[in-house]
Design an enzyme around this catalytic site. Structure first.
Site, PDB file in Angstrom:
ATOM      1  N   THR A 131       0.839  -1.194   0.000  1.00  0.00           N
ATOM      2  CA  THR A 131       0.000   0.000   0.000  1.00  0.00           C
ATOM      3  C   THR A 131       0.881   1.253   0.000  1.00  0.00           C
ATOM      4  O   THR A 131       2.042   1.214   0.390  1.00  0.00           O
ATOM      5  CB  THR A 131      -0.930   0.032   1.219  1.00  0.00           C
ATOM      6  OG1 THR A 131      -0.159   0.152   2.429  1.00  0.00           O
ATOM      7  CG2 THR A 131      -1.786  -1.234   1.290  1.00  0.00           C
ATOM      8  N   GLY A 163       7.643   7.302  -2.748  1.00  0.00           N
ATOM      9  CA  GLY A 163       8.372   7.106  -1.507  1.00  0.00           C
ATOM     10  C   GLY A 163       8.804   5.672  -1.262  1.00  0.00           C
ATOM     11  O   GLY A 163       9.243   4.960  -2.167  1.00  0.00           O
ATOM     12  N   TYR A 189       1.171  12.031  14.406  1.00  0.00           N
ATOM     13  CA  TYR A 189       1.867  11.029  13.597  1.00  0.00           C
ATOM     14  C   TYR A 189       2.456   9.954  14.506  1.00  0.00           C
ATOM     15  O   TYR A 189       2.277   8.746  14.273  1.00  0.00           O
ATOM     16  CB  TYR A 189       2.968  11.697  12.778  1.00  0.00           C
ATOM     17  CG  TYR A 189       3.731  10.741  11.888  1.00  0.00           C
ATOM     18  CD1 TYR A 189       3.196  10.308  10.673  1.00  0.00           C
ATOM     19  CD2 TYR A 189       4.989  10.264  12.265  1.00  0.00           C
ATOM     20  CE1 TYR A 189       3.895   9.419   9.862  1.00  0.00           C
ATOM     21  CE2 TYR A 189       5.685   9.376  11.455  1.00  0.00           C
ATOM     22  CZ  TYR A 189       5.133   8.962  10.259  1.00  0.00           C
ATOM     23  OH  TYR A 189       5.819   8.080   9.457  1.00  0.00           O
TER      24      TYR A 189
END
Length: 273
Positions: free
Chosen positions: A10, A15, A150
């Site tokens: 996913t 990146g 985060y």
């Protein structure tokens, strides 16, 4: 290729996800690359037409995740290695974040990873085992100003993944928490939602920005060999820090945390529990 594995990744359009997909393809494996926008995968799909299937997928949509995973398993006859990598950044102080921002952030970074894990487990069991790599962060062991949400989402995924590893080990499924260091993934640019800043936090914000610095982080493909070797280990670790500097930093933070506990041990031991 008889030993070729099937990967489901996913956040694969850019990146780390993109780097892992390319590494798997170069090794001769087959990849289902999931992302909200699969257009950036066009060139890679043309290069590996028989080994790569791009899959448009929003991991926050649980029904779509289950349907997408079923399609992914059908594409190459099963799944062997799952990399739960999709993520984003919510940058700002805790007080500044709106409810909408917080829920949207955790929908991707935590709940999205949960939906993927739930959806792939029946397929891994059907395969007789497999690997689930849960991508978190080297900073998930402690909170840090401006990136608290985060860290919170990654810490929650860390803890859940430890439990999941115990639950599925009997089925031959190996779960590893992959605590990534800092790489040039675009997380702090295209992958970031920023809060509306409050003036009272400006001194701390300036301090934190100076601490982050402007050094250029390494390219994501420099982390790919670690993931390839990890996926091949017969008895992989439940946690792995990716990055030499990050490894040193995590050890340093662990020692500081132990020293903090020790300094207040006398107070902790007043209670019998």
């Amino acid at each position: 290729m008889t030993n070729a594995r099937v990967w489901f990744i996913t956040g694969a359009s850019r990146g780390l996800g993109r780097a892992f997909a390319e590494a798997a393809l170069k090794s001769g494996d087959r990849v289902v690359a999931a992302a909200r926008n699969v257009e950036p995968l066009k060139e890679l799909t043309e290069k590996y037409p028989d080994h790569l299937v791009p899959l448009p997928l929003d991991v926050t949509d649980r029904r779509a995740v289950f349907e997408g995973v079923d399609r992914a398993a059908a594409a190459f006859g099963g799944l062997d290695v799952v990399v739960n990598n999709a993520g984003q950044m919510l940058y700002g102080m805790v007080e500044e974040a709106t409810e909408e921002q917080i829920r949207a952030h955790l929908d991707v970074n935590f709940f999205g990873a949960v939906w993927v894990a739930q959806a792939v487990l029946p397929h891994l069991r059907a395969r007789g085992g497999g690997r689930l790599l849960q991508v978190t962060s080297m900073g998930s062991g402690g909170g840090m100003a401006t990136v608290g949400f985060y860290g919170a989402g990654k810490a929650a995924l860390d803890s859940l993944s430890e439990a999941l590893a115990m639950e599925v080990e009997a089925f031959g499924v190996k779960v590893t928490v992959v605590q990534m260091g800092g790489y040039d993934t675009g997380l702090f640019t295209v992958g970031t939602t920023t809060t509306e800043p409050l003036a009272r936090y400006e001194p701390l914000r300036t301090e934190m920005e100076a601490m982050w610095g402007d050094a250029v982080p390494p390219e994501p493909d420099s982390a790919a060999p670690v993931i390839m070797e990890l996926a091949a280990l017969p008895d992989p670790p439940r946690r792995l820090i990716v990055g030499g500097q990050s490894f040193d930093h995590v050890l340093e933070m662990s020692r500081a945390q132990e020293n903090l506990y020790r300094s207040w041990e006398h107070l902790s031991r007043i209670a019998p529990g």
